[in-house]
Enzyme design. Structure first.
Site, mmCIF file in Angstrom:
data_model
loop_
_atom_site.group_PDB
_atom_site.id
_atom_site.type_symbol
_atom_site.label_atom_id
_atom_site.label_comp_id
_atom_site.label_asym_id
_atom_site.label_seq_id
_atom_site.Cartn_x
_atom_site.Cartn_y
_atom_site.Cartn_z
ATOM 1 N N PHE A 162 0.738 -1.219 0.114
ATOM 2 C CA PHE A 162 -0.002 -0.038 0.003
ATOM 3 C C PHE A 162 0.859 1.390 -0.024
ATOM 4 O O PHE A 162 0.414 2.367 -0.226
ATOM 5 C CB PHE A 162 -0.860 0.064 1.194
ATOM 6 C CG PHE A 162 -0.278 0.506 2.554
ATOM 7 C CD1 PHE A 162 0.535 -0.207 3.368
ATOM 8 C CD2 PHE A 162 -0.501 1.745 2.646
ATOM 9 C CE1 PHE A 162 1.007 0.412 4.274
ATOM 10 C CE2 PHE A 162 -0.260 2.221 4.033
ATOM 11 C CZ PHE A 162 0.756 1.740 4.812
ATOM 12 N N LYS A 163 2.283 1.187 0.492
ATOM 13 C CA LYS A 163 2.876 2.338 0.653
ATOM 14 C C LYS A 163 3.266 3.192 -1.052
ATOM 15 O O LYS A 163 3.614 4.151 -1.031
ATOM 16 C CB LYS A 163 4.495 2.076 0.812
ATOM 17 C CG LYS A 163 4.272 1.835 2.529
ATOM 18 C CD LYS A 163 5.435 1.841 3.128
ATOM 19 C CE LYS A 163 5.362 1.521 4.649
ATOM 20 N NZ LYS A 163 4.844 0.195 5.098
ATOM 21 N N ASP A 164 2.883 2.265 -1.902
ATOM 22 C CA ASP A 164 2.814 2.792 -3.348
ATOM 23 C C ASP A 164 1.712 4.170 -3.548
ATOM 24 O O ASP A 164 2.145 5.098 -3.958
ATOM 25 C CB ASP A 164 2.090 1.730 -4.336
ATOM 26 C CG ASP A 164 3.296 0.746 -4.741
ATOM 27 O OD1 ASP A 164 4.491 1.128 -4.574
ATOM 28 O OD2 ASP A 164 2.731 -0.285 -4.961
#
Ligand SMILES: *Cc1c(COP(=O)(O)O)cnc(C)c1O
Length: 444
Positions: free
Chosen positions: A115-117
């Site tokens: 999710f850090k994208d």
């Protein structure tokens, strides 16, 4: 929109200042001076909006120093269908029902499958935008235990006027994570440190505070204390909420939705709290942690006891002193009781994490990764009967060494990861030594 530090020593900042400073000069974290609110018209029908439309509506409340048409371009580029794949009409964050009341929101369809994208792609593009205007160059230095670094590298890759240095602990990231950190080339330099993650973090901090190398502020950090990474994480709370309303065929105003959030530094959860603050009527948040349970403990006892983290199979959540806790305190005026009205803290141990992966796979045919499993288990334990959206932060293949033995099956490797695995590693190996690091930074 004006920002101030949680330590009250710095205020009157614009979004652009906050973005490039990261940490406030007084050591606090930036927050909006006054929380904006969404207009009722938007709240009444946001379930009909696309992710991009939601992002623009929420984003412009916090960013008034980028014209709306430019902000729209940034958003379209950051969250486009080229970067986020295999999520059909619910891209970039599809919602999957796994039990009566629990829905998993998959936040791992981006380039690094975590999710850090979301944060990294948005932040890199707003930084690139401002730098283009001022024709300045910026160097980003980031320490990583794996996932943050790859999302930052992928997010900033080829963004003009920005160079990125990634510090990672040698031998302490998985093969796949290492490939994701070291195979970009171009404006990304991977530095392999003979030491632990904490050493990498310390080195990065020393560079940021170094008068000689960073006297004019050419270096910046990209960790989750940066408000520019937090803001885009708000978008998928709205989107997930709206998708659920659509699935259940009810108006979003009539839903009772809680979110379960697998947490480490609590950036993700803080983004959710800010959504509630500006008007998204989320009932409860479940702060789901592994055995590193400082925040659940605080919610139960009112005492905050930061400590050294313990290693678990959900290693991106192995945090003993969460960096965003200061923002949570700020939102609830340091009042543990007030915070506990909105947030249920639940800690999940290793055995429960593994059991949940096995059980959900067996009963629902759905494979969770180790982090997402913590959130689902916490959701099940929370006693909440209404709908819960459980955030899923990584694709299970990223932790396949742990998960494959649990289910007795191989996890197929997606094409884009195969491609990364076949590339050649390029990293500069250094000792845990600030002078050696400075030398590398001067030469690269
Ligand atoms: C970073 C990370 C988390 C924790 O997110 P925070 O915002 O630090 O709480 C959870 N899961 C995965 C896979 C991560 O990479």
């Amino acid at each position: 929109m004006i920002y101030r530090s949680t330590n009250k020593g710095s205020s009157g900042k614009k979004f652009k200042d906050v973005l490039f400073e990261g940490l406030a000069p007084d050591g606090g974290l930036y927050m909006p001076e006054k929380s904006p609110s969404l207009n009722d018209g938007f709240l009444a029908e946001f379930e009909r909006k696309s992710f991009g439309e939601i992002a623009l509506e929420v984003g412009r409340l916090f960013i008034d120093d980028i014209p709306e048409k430019d902000l729209k371009e940034i958003i379209d580029d950051a969250f486009s269908g080229d970067a986020f794949i295999d999520c059909g009409s619910e891209c970039p964050a599809p919602l999957v029902k796994i039990s009566n009341n629990i829905y998993v929101e998959e936040l791992w369809h981006g380039p690094t499958m975590a999710f850090k994208d979301f944060g990294a792609r948005f932040m890199s593009r707003v930084m690139g935008y401002f730098l283009r205007q001022t024709k300045k160059e910026l160097k980003i230095i980031v320490a990583t235990s794996g996932d943050t670094g790859s999302a930052v590298a992928a997010g900033f890759y080829n963004v003009p006027n920005i160079k990125v240095y990634i510090l990672y602990p040698s031998g302490k990231v998985s093969d796949l994570q290492e490939k994701q950190l070291t195979t970009f080339g171009g404006n990304i330099t991977a530095i392999e440190v003979n030491g632990a993650f904490d050493d990498c973090q310390k080195l990065a901090k020393q560079i940021l505070g170094d008068k000689e190398l960073n006297g004019k502020g050419e270096f910046s950090s990209a960790n989750s204390i940066n408000f520019g990474r937090l803001l885009p994480q708000m978008f998928y709370y709205f989107f997930g909420y709206g998708q659920l309303a659509k699935k259940l065929n009810v108006n979003s105003q009539k839903l009772n939705v809680s979110f379960s959030v697998p947490s480490g530094n609590f950036g993700d959860l803080t983004a959710g709290l800010m959504c509630k603050k500006i008007g998204l009527p989320i009932i409860k948040f479940i702060a789901a942690t592994n055995i590193n349970d400082v925040v659940p403990e605080y919610l139960h006892t009112g005492v905050y006891r930061p400590r050294v983290s313990q290693k678990t199979m959900s290693n991106s959540m192995d945090v003993g002193n969460p960096s965003n806790f200061a923002r949570m305190l700020d939102l609830y005026q340091n009042d543990a009781k007030l915070m506990a009205k909105d947030i249920v803290g639940i800690s999940v141990n290793e055995e429960e994490t593994a059991e949940t992966i096995k059980l959900v796979y067996k009963e629902n045919g759905y494979l969770l990764d180790t982090h997402s499993s913590v959130a689902v288990k916490a959701a099940q334990e929370s006693g909440i009967k209404d709908a819960i959206i459980s955030l899923s932060t990584a694709h299970p293949v990223k932790f396949k060494d742990a998960i494959e033995p649990m289910i007795g099956k191989k996890i197929g490797i997606p094409e884009k990861l195969k491609e990364t695995m076949s590339k050649e590693k390029k990293a500069i190996l250094i000792e845990n030594d600030i002078e050696e690091l400075k030398d590398v930074l001067r030469k690269n």
